[in-house]
Enzyme design. Structure first.
Site, PDB file in Angstrom:
ATOM      1  N   PRO A  11       0.787  -1.229   0.000  1.00  0.00           N
ATOM      2  CA  PRO A  11       0.000   0.000   0.000  1.00  0.00           C
ATOM      3  C   PRO A  11       0.818   1.277   0.000  1.00  0.00           C
ATOM      4  O   PRO A  11       1.857   1.375   0.665  1.00  0.00           O
ATOM      5  CB  PRO A  11      -0.829  -0.110   1.285  1.00  0.00           C
ATOM      6  CG  PRO A  11      -0.137  -1.112   2.121  1.00  0.00           C
ATOM      7  CD  PRO A  11       0.526  -2.068   1.168  1.00  0.00           C
ATOM      8  N   ASN A  12       0.296   2.237  -0.757  1.00  0.00           N
ATOM      9  CA  ASN A  12       0.821   3.606  -0.869  1.00  0.00           C
ATOM     10  C   ASN A  12       2.117   3.719  -1.673  1.00  0.00           C
ATOM     11  O   ASN A  12       2.580   4.824  -1.941  1.00  0.00           O
ATOM     12  CB  ASN A  12       1.013   4.242   0.525  1.00  0.00           C
ATOM     13  CG  ASN A  12      -0.296   4.286   1.296  1.00  0.00           C
ATOM     14  OD1 ASN A  12      -1.268   4.832   0.798  1.00  0.00           O
ATOM     15  ND2 ASN A  12      -0.345   3.681   2.473  1.00  0.00           N
ATOM     16  N   ARG A  19       4.817  11.125  -2.484  1.00  0.00           N
ATOM     17  CA  ARG A  19       4.465  10.837  -1.108  1.00  0.00           C
ATOM     18  C   ARG A  19       5.676  11.025  -0.182  1.00  0.00           C
ATOM     19  O   ARG A  19       6.709  10.367  -0.396  1.00  0.00           O
ATOM     20  CB  ARG A  19       4.018   9.376  -1.063  1.00  0.00           C
ATOM     21  CG  ARG A  19       3.953   8.773   0.297  1.00  0.00           C
ATOM     22  CD  ARG A  19       3.901   7.249   0.235  1.00  0.00           C
ATOM     23  NE  ARG A  19       3.657   6.734   1.549  1.00  0.00           N
ATOM     24  CZ  ARG A  19       4.066   5.556   1.976  1.00  0.00           C
ATOM     25  NH1 ARG A  19       4.713   4.736   1.175  1.00  0.00           N
ATOM     26  NH2 ARG A  19       3.809   5.181   3.198  1.00  0.00           N
ATOM     27  N   TYR A  24      10.921   9.023   1.515  1.00  0.00           N
ATOM     28  CA  TYR A  24      10.967   7.951   0.512  1.00  0.00           C
ATOM     29  C   TYR A  24      11.658   8.345  -0.796  1.00  0.00           C
ATOM     30  O   TYR A  24      11.815   7.500  -1.678  1.00  0.00           O
ATOM     31  CB  TYR A  24       9.542   7.447   0.227  1.00  0.00           C
ATOM     32  CG  TYR A  24       8.868   6.885   1.463  1.00  0.00           C
ATOM     33  CD1 TYR A  24       9.412   5.795   2.129  1.00  0.00           C
ATOM     34  CD2 TYR A  24       7.714   7.458   1.985  1.00  0.00           C
ATOM     35  CE1 TYR A  24       8.833   5.283   3.278  1.00  0.00           C
ATOM     36  CE2 TYR A  24       7.112   6.960   3.136  1.00  0.00           C
ATOM     37  CZ  TYR A  24       7.673   5.876   3.776  1.00  0.00           C
ATOM     38  OH  TYR A  24       7.099   5.371   4.909  1.00  0.00           O
ATOM     39  N   ASN A  73       8.102  -5.430  -0.760  1.00  0.00           N
ATOM     40  CA  ASN A  73       7.965  -4.293   0.149  1.00  0.00           C
ATOM     41  C   ASN A  73       6.496  -4.246   0.579  1.00  0.00           C
ATOM     42  O   ASN A  73       5.653  -3.739  -0.169  1.00  0.00           O
ATOM     43  CB  ASN A  73       8.378  -2.982  -0.529  1.00  0.00           C
ATOM     44  CG  ASN A  73       8.332  -1.816   0.456  1.00  0.00           C
ATOM     45  OD1 ASN A  73       7.727  -1.920   1.524  1.00  0.00           O
ATOM     46  ND2 ASN A  73       8.938  -0.697   0.091  1.00  0.00           N
ATOM     47  N   ALA A  76       2.988  -0.559   4.950  1.00  0.00           N
ATOM     48  CA  ALA A  76       2.522  -0.575   6.343  1.00  0.00           C
ATOM     49  C   ALA A  76       2.049  -1.959   6.793  1.00  0.00           C
ATOM     50  O   ALA A  76       2.064  -2.261   7.995  1.00  0.00           O
ATOM     51  CB  ALA A  76       1.409   0.449   6.528  1.00  0.00           C
ATOM     52  N   GLU A  97      12.374  -9.345   2.202  1.00  0.00           N
ATOM     53  CA  GLU A  97      11.617  -8.135   2.559  1.00  0.00           C
ATOM     54  C   GLU A  97      12.510  -6.911   2.360  1.00  0.00           C
ATOM     55  O   GLU A  97      13.662  -6.905   2.797  1.00  0.00           O
ATOM     56  CB  GLU A  97      11.180  -8.223   4.022  1.00  0.00           C
ATOM     57  CG  GLU A  97      10.390  -7.004   4.483  1.00  0.00           C
ATOM     58  CD  GLU A  97      10.001  -7.101   5.956  1.00  0.00           C
ATOM     59  OE1 GLU A  97       9.404  -8.132   6.343  1.00  0.00           O
ATOM     60  OE2 GLU A  97      10.312  -6.164   6.701  1.00  0.00           O
ATOM     61  N   HIS A  99      12.707  -2.429   2.372  1.00  0.00           N
ATOM     62  CA  HIS A  99      12.127  -1.119   2.700  1.00  0.00           C
ATOM     63  C   HIS A  99      13.044  -0.024   2.214  1.00  0.00           C
ATOM     64  O   HIS A  99      14.269  -0.118   2.357  1.00  0.00           O
ATOM     65  CB  HIS A  99      11.935  -0.975   4.216  1.00  0.00           C
ATOM     66  CG  HIS A  99      11.010  -2.004   4.762  1.00  0.00           C
ATOM     67  ND1 HIS A  99       9.644  -1.908   4.633  1.00  0.00           N
ATOM     68  CD2 HIS A  99      11.254  -3.175   5.391  1.00  0.00           C
ATOM     69  CE1 HIS A  99       9.089  -2.984   5.176  1.00  0.00           C
ATOM     70  NE2 HIS A  99      10.037  -3.770   5.634  1.00  0.00           N
ATOM     71  N   ARG A 106      12.838   4.652  12.882  1.00  0.00           N
ATOM     72  CA  ARG A 106      11.655   5.512  12.810  1.00  0.00           C
ATOM     73  C   ARG A 106      10.756   5.282  14.035  1.00  0.00           C
ATOM     74  O   ARG A 106      11.247   4.954  15.100  1.00  0.00           O
ATOM     75  CB  ARG A 106      10.935   5.255  11.474  1.00  0.00           C
ATOM     76  CG  ARG A 106      11.828   5.563  10.265  1.00  0.00           C
ATOM     77  CD  ARG A 106      11.110   5.332   8.953  1.00  0.00           C
ATOM     78  NE  ARG A 106       9.955   6.220   8.820  1.00  0.00           N
ATOM     79  CZ  ARG A 106       9.011   6.046   7.895  1.00  0.00           C
ATOM     80  NH1 ARG A 106       9.084   5.044   7.038  1.00  0.00           N
ATOM     81  NH2 ARG A 106       7.998   6.883   7.835  1.00  0.00           N
TER      82      ARG A 106
HETATM   83  C1  DQA Z   1       8.061   1.276   3.915  1.00  0.00           C
HETATM   84  C2  DQA Z   1       8.114   1.467   5.444  1.00  0.00           C
HETATM   85  C3  DQA Z   1       6.744   1.270   6.051  1.00  0.00           C
HETATM   86  O1  DQA Z   1       6.804   1.478   7.469  1.00  0.00           O
HETATM   87  C4  DQA Z   1       5.758   2.254   5.469  1.00  0.00           C
HETATM   88  O2  DQA Z   1       4.468   2.018   5.985  1.00  0.00           O
HETATM   89  C5  DQA Z   1       5.750   2.251   3.980  1.00  0.00           C
HETATM   90  C6  DQA Z   1       7.035   2.176   3.284  1.00  0.00           C
HETATM   91  C7  DQA Z   1       9.437   1.588   3.255  1.00  0.00           C
HETATM   92  O3  DQA Z   1       9.648   1.150   2.137  1.00  0.00           O
HETATM   93  O4  DQA Z   1      10.272   2.285   3.852  1.00  0.00           O
HETATM   94  O5  DQA Z   1       4.717   2.376   3.345  1.00  0.00           O
HETATM   95  O6  DQA Z   1       7.755  -0.073   3.642  1.00  0.00           O
END
Ligand code: DQA
Length: 145
Positions: A11-12, A19, A24, A73, A76, A97, A99, A106
């Site tokens: 998501p996102n 964003r 990011y 990735n 959240a 995984e 990020h 964080r």
């Molecule tokens: C993320 C880190 C997550 O905590 C966050 O909710 C994201 C992006 C990252 O790539 O740093 O959406 O996965």
């Protein structure tokens, strides 16, 4: 041997580039996908993104028969999705995984990953280079087997 790898984003992450760019970066998801295709020209990639948990579960299931591994990735969902953790545990292909941000530096709620314990490893904090490292680590794992 040509490896088939699914790059899966949660998501996102479709909003990368607009964003929270201070966290990011300014690169878009399409830009990341283009850079990866160029950097790893021998790998056959499939790129998928969804904001919907169940769709991500379905994509992980679908990957188990057609991909050699997944670089994931989970956004959240990383921090609370037992369904995604179970999906990763359910398939026998290896998952890394990744990020963009360093989730350990964080907010406290980001420090825990539900998914990492069922992955071969986690890479966090290197911006778009986290994906490069994730792919390189996955390939190394596949070639050791
Ligand atoms: C993320 C880190 C997550 O905590 C966050 O909710 C994201 C992006 C990252 O790539 O740093 O959406 O996965």
């Amino acid at each position: 041997m040509q490896h088939k790898i699914l790059i899966l984003n949660g998501p996102n992450l479709n909003l990368l580039g607009e964003r929270e760019t201070e966290v990011y970066g300014k690169e878009t998801l399409a830009g990341i996908e283009k850079a990866l295709t160029k950097a790893f020209s021998k790998i056959r990639f499939e790129f998928r993104q969804s904001n919907v948990e169940g769709e991500l579960v379905n994509m992980i299931h679908a990957a188990r028969k057609k991909q050699d591994g997944i670089v994931f990735n989970p956004g959240a969902y990383t921090h609370y999705s037992i369904a995604l953790r179970d999906a990763v545990a359910a398939v026998s292909i290896p998952v890394v995984e990744v990020h963009l941000s360093n989730i350990h530096a964080r907010e406290d709620f980001r420090k825990n990953s539900m998914i990492a314990p069922v992955c071969i490893g986690q890479i966090s904090g290197f911006g778009i280079y986290s994906y490069h490292l994730g792919i390189a680590s996955l390939v190394r794992h596949l070639e050791k087997k």
